[in-house]
Design a protein around this motif. Sequence first.
Motif, PDB file in Angstrom:
ATOM      1  N   ALA A 195     -28.524 -19.760   2.177  1.00 21.32           N
ATOM      2  CA  ALA A 195     -27.631 -19.179   3.180  1.00 21.32           C
ATOM      3  C   ALA A 195     -27.948 -17.722   3.473  1.00 21.32           C
ATOM      4  CB  ALA A 195     -26.181 -19.316   2.718  1.00 21.32           C
ATOM      5  N   THR A 196     -28.428 -16.985   2.465  1.00 21.64           N
ATOM      6  CA  THR A 196     -28.699 -15.555   2.654  1.00 21.64           C
ATOM      7  C   THR A 196     -30.137 -15.264   3.080  1.00 21.64           C
ATOM      8  OG1 THR A 196     -29.203 -15.325   0.288  1.00 21.64           O
ATOM      9  CG2 THR A 196     -26.943 -14.861   0.988  1.00 21.64           C
ATOM     10  N   ASP A 197     -30.968 -16.284   3.200  1.00 25.59           N
ATOM     11  CA  ASP A 197     -32.363 -16.063   3.590  1.00 25.59           C
ATOM     12  C   ASP A 197     -32.498 -15.383   4.958  1.00 25.59           C
ATOM     13  OD1 ASP A 197     -35.293 -16.598   3.002  1.00 25.59           O
ATOM     14  OD2 ASP A 197     -35.085 -17.680   4.889  1.00 25.59           O
ATOM     15  N   PRO A 198     -31.702 -15.760   5.995  1.00 22.41           N
ATOM     16  CA  PRO A 198     -31.821 -15.030   7.274  1.00 22.41           C
ATOM     17  C   PRO A 198     -31.407 -13.575   7.178  1.00 22.41           C
ATOM     18  CG  PRO A 198     -30.733 -17.166   7.577  1.00 22.41           C
ATOM     19  CD  PRO A 198     -30.814 -16.924   6.106  1.00 22.41           C
ATOM     20  N   TRP A 199     -30.688 -13.198   6.133  1.00 22.17           N
ATOM     21  CA  TRP A 199     -30.267 -11.801   5.959  1.00 22.17           C
ATOM     22  C   TRP A 199     -31.306 -10.981   5.196  1.00 22.17           C
ATOM     23  CZ3 TRP A 199     -24.851 -13.388   3.693  1.00 22.17           C
ATOM     24  CH2 TRP A 199     -24.148 -14.091   4.681  1.00 22.17           C
ATOM     25  N   GLY A 200     -32.421 -11.584   4.810  1.00 18.86           N
ATOM     26  CA  GLY A 200     -33.442 -10.866   4.060  1.00 18.86           C
ATOM     27  C   GLY A 200     -33.076 -10.624   2.616  1.00 18.86           C
ATOM     28  N   ILE A 201     -32.240 -11.487   2.031  1.00 16.20           N
ATOM     29  CA  ILE A 201     -31.757 -11.316   0.663  1.00 16.20           C
ATOM     30  C   ILE A 201     -32.304 -12.435  -0.213  1.00 16.20           C
ATOM     31  CG2 ILE A 201     -29.690 -11.345  -0.802  1.00 16.20           C
ATOM     32  CD1 ILE A 201     -28.177 -10.035   1.465  1.00 16.20           C
ATOM     33  N   ASP A 202     -32.784 -12.068  -1.389  1.00 21.82           N
ATOM     34  CA  ASP A 202     -33.236 -13.029  -2.399  1.00 21.82           C
ATOM     35  C   ASP A 202     -32.227 -13.051  -3.542  1.00 21.82           C
ATOM     36  OD1 ASP A 202     -35.503 -14.022  -1.234  1.00 21.82           O
ATOM     37  OD2 ASP A 202     -36.840 -12.547  -2.128  1.00 21.82           O
ATOM     38  N   ILE A 203     -31.748 -14.243  -3.869  1.00 17.93           N
ATOM     39  CA  ILE A 203     -30.847 -14.418  -5.011  1.00 17.93           C
ATOM     40  C   ILE A 203     -31.706 -14.655  -6.247  1.00 17.93           C
ATOM     41  CG2 ILE A 203     -28.929 -15.724  -5.976  1.00 17.93           C
ATOM     42  CD1 ILE A 203     -28.235 -14.151  -3.466  1.00 17.93           C
ATOM     43  N   GLU A 204     -31.649 -13.731  -7.197  1.00 14.62           N
ATOM     44  CA  GLU A 204     -32.489 -13.831  -8.382  1.00 14.62           C
ATOM     45  C   GLU A 204     -31.887 -14.732  -9.452  1.00 14.62           C
ATOM     46  OE1 GLU A 204     -33.315  -9.955  -9.866  1.00 14.62           O
ATOM     47  OE2 GLU A 204     -34.541  -9.373  -8.147  1.00 14.62           O
ATOM     48  N   ARG A 205     -30.571 -14.624  -9.638  1.00 13.98           N
ATOM     49  CA  ARG A 205     -29.957 -15.360 -10.743  1.00 13.98           C
ATOM     50  C   ARG A 205     -28.459 -15.492 -10.506  1.00 13.98           C
ATOM     51  NH1 ARG A 205     -32.000 -16.493 -15.749  1.00 13.98           N
ATOM     52  NH2 ARG A 205     -30.517 -16.932 -17.432  1.00 13.98           N
ATOM     53  N   VAL A 206     -27.915 -16.621 -10.915  1.00 14.35           N
ATOM     54  CA  VAL A 206     -26.469 -16.858 -10.884  1.00 14.35           C
ATOM     55  C   VAL A 206     -26.060 -17.425 -12.235  1.00 14.35           C
ATOM     56  CG1 VAL A 206     -24.571 -18.101  -9.792  1.00 14.35           C
ATOM     57  CG2 VAL A 206     -26.474 -17.291  -8.400  1.00 14.35           C
ATOM     58  N   GLU A 207     -25.021 -16.844 -12.819  1.00 10.54           N
ATOM     59  CA  GLU A 207     -24.535 -17.304 -14.126  1.00 10.54           C
ATOM     60  C   GLU A 207     -23.032 -17.539 -14.053  1.00 10.54           C
ATOM     61  OE1 GLU A 207     -26.128 -18.130 -16.769  1.00 10.54           O
ATOM     62  OE2 GLU A 207     -28.149 -17.423 -16.248  1.00 10.54           O
ATOM     63  N   VAL A 208     -22.600 -18.685 -14.565  1.00  9.06           N
ATOM     64  CA  VAL A 208     -21.168 -18.972 -14.716  1.00  9.06           C
ATOM     65  C   VAL A 208     -20.694 -18.296 -15.998  1.00  9.06           C
ATOM     66  CG1 VAL A 208     -19.412 -20.756 -14.951  1.00  9.06           C
ATOM     67  CG2 VAL A 208     -21.403 -21.148 -13.475  1.00  9.06           C
ATOM     68  N   LYS A 209     -19.808 -17.331 -15.878  1.00  7.70           N
ATOM     69  CA  LYS A 209     -19.420 -16.524 -17.030  1.00  7.70           C
ATOM     70  C   LYS A 209     -18.385 -17.221 -17.906  1.00  7.70           C
ATOM     71  CE  LYS A 209     -18.487 -12.218 -16.438  1.00  7.70           C
ATOM     72  NZ  LYS A 209     -17.910 -10.976 -15.860  1.00  7.70           N
ATOM     73  N   ASP A 210     -17.285 -17.611 -17.320  1.00  7.76           N
ATOM     74  CA  ASP A 210     -16.167 -18.103 -18.128  1.00  7.76           C
ATOM     75  C   ASP A 210     -15.438 -19.199 -17.377  1.00  7.76           C
ATOM     76  OD1 ASP A 210     -14.413 -18.363 -20.199  1.00  7.76           O
ATOM     77  OD2 ASP A 210     -13.187 -16.620 -19.667  1.00  7.76           O
ATOM     78  N   VAL A 211     -14.975 -20.194 -18.132  1.00  2.14           N
ATOM     79  CA  VAL A 211     -14.154 -21.284 -17.603  1.00  2.14           C
ATOM     80  C   VAL A 211     -12.839 -21.258 -18.364  1.00  2.14           C
ATOM     81  CG1 VAL A 211     -13.946 -23.750 -17.198  1.00  2.14           C
ATOM     82  CG2 VAL A 211     -16.191 -22.654 -17.042  1.00  2.14           C
ATOM     83  N   ARG A 212     -11.756 -20.902 -17.697  1.00  2.00           N
ATOM     84  CA  ARG A 212     -10.447 -20.795 -18.338  1.00  2.00           C
ATOM     85  C   ARG A 212      -9.624 -22.034 -18.026  1.00  2.00           C
ATOM     86  NH1 ARG A 212     -11.394 -15.791 -15.969  1.00  2.00           N
ATOM     87  NH2 ARG A 212     -11.742 -14.079 -17.442  1.00  2.00           N
ATOM     88  N   LEU A 213      -9.187 -22.706 -19.088  1.00  2.00           N
ATOM     89  CA  LEU A 213      -8.377 -23.913 -18.947  1.00  2.00           C
ATOM     90  C   LEU A 213      -6.897 -23.546 -18.983  1.00  2.00           C
ATOM     91  CD1 LEU A 213     -10.325 -26.243 -21.412  1.00  2.00           C
ATOM     92  CD2 LEU A 213     -10.640 -26.003 -18.949  1.00  2.00           C
ATOM     93  N   PRO A 214      -6.034 -24.375 -18.398  1.00  2.00           N
ATOM     94  CA  PRO A 214      -4.587 -24.134 -18.496  1.00  2.00           C
ATOM     95  C   PRO A 214      -4.124 -24.190 -19.963  1.00  2.00           C
ATOM     96  CG  PRO A 214      -5.076 -25.728 -16.767  1.00  2.00           C
ATOM     97  CD  PRO A 214      -6.348 -25.510 -17.528  1.00  2.00           C
ATOM     98  N   GLN A 215      -3.048 -23.458 -20.264  1.00  2.00           N
ATOM     99  CA  GLN A 215      -2.559 -23.377 -21.642  1.00  2.00           C
ATOM    100  C   GLN A 215      -2.152 -24.744 -22.180  1.00  2.00           C
ATOM    101  OE1 GLN A 215      -2.561 -20.779 -23.671  1.00  2.00           O
ATOM    102  NE2 GLN A 215      -3.468 -19.429 -22.104  1.00  2.00           N
TER     103      GLN A 215
END
Length: 231
Positions: A195-215
């Motif tokens: 999606a960002t390729d036409p904007w001249g942007i390269d996505i180097e890395r994406v990381e899912v940090k935390d998954v919070r479950l309901p109490q």
Amino acid sequence: MSDMKKDIGGSRDEVIPIVNRNNIVSERNSDDAAGDTDICSSCTSIVLTVISILLMVCTFPLSMFFCIKVIQEYERAVIFRLGRVKKGGAVGPGLFFIIPCIDQCNIVDLRTVSFDVPPQEILTKDSVTVSVDAVVYYNIRAPMAAVCNVADYSKSTKLLSATTLRNILGTKTLSELLADRENIAQGLKAMIDTATDPWGIDIERVEVKDVRLPQNLQRAMAAEAEAYQRS
């Protein structure tokens, strides 16, 4: 006589194209108007450039403080002269000159930038509400596209990342979300990068940090794990 009849007979089968004279006239008029506009714009640009250079000469050496620009190794400058991109593309790094009053300089940082995607409330495929956040690393590959094709590439990338995170994780079950983070991160990276390729942007890395479950779900899972250990 036979030849004349053949010619007459052959002429009956010929198709004569019908030309709309009004269309031809309107096209000629539009071409002439466009040509006149280009000539007028060129003349105006030349006049304004000459005036700016004369002002620079008259205010020398004070004008040199406004004409000389220095950008770092990791930066590039996109220059607009009277609203049009200057020929030659992005400038830099190092020293370059601009003409005050008619040149606008936009500086783009090429270093890798990271940002946190705010926690997103997501309903998984098996109807469990979780809160997920992520971190995205990107850099500018094409400064011209980043300046000309999108108003604010940083804000647009952040909003796109948050939307893509919700869309992707909404198709996963809770067990897939907890056990398959690496593949999910790769899918997020691929979609955001496309999606960002036409904007001249390269996505180097994406990381899912935390998954919070309901109490209540955390308590239920803890109770189930404790019962399993006792058995």
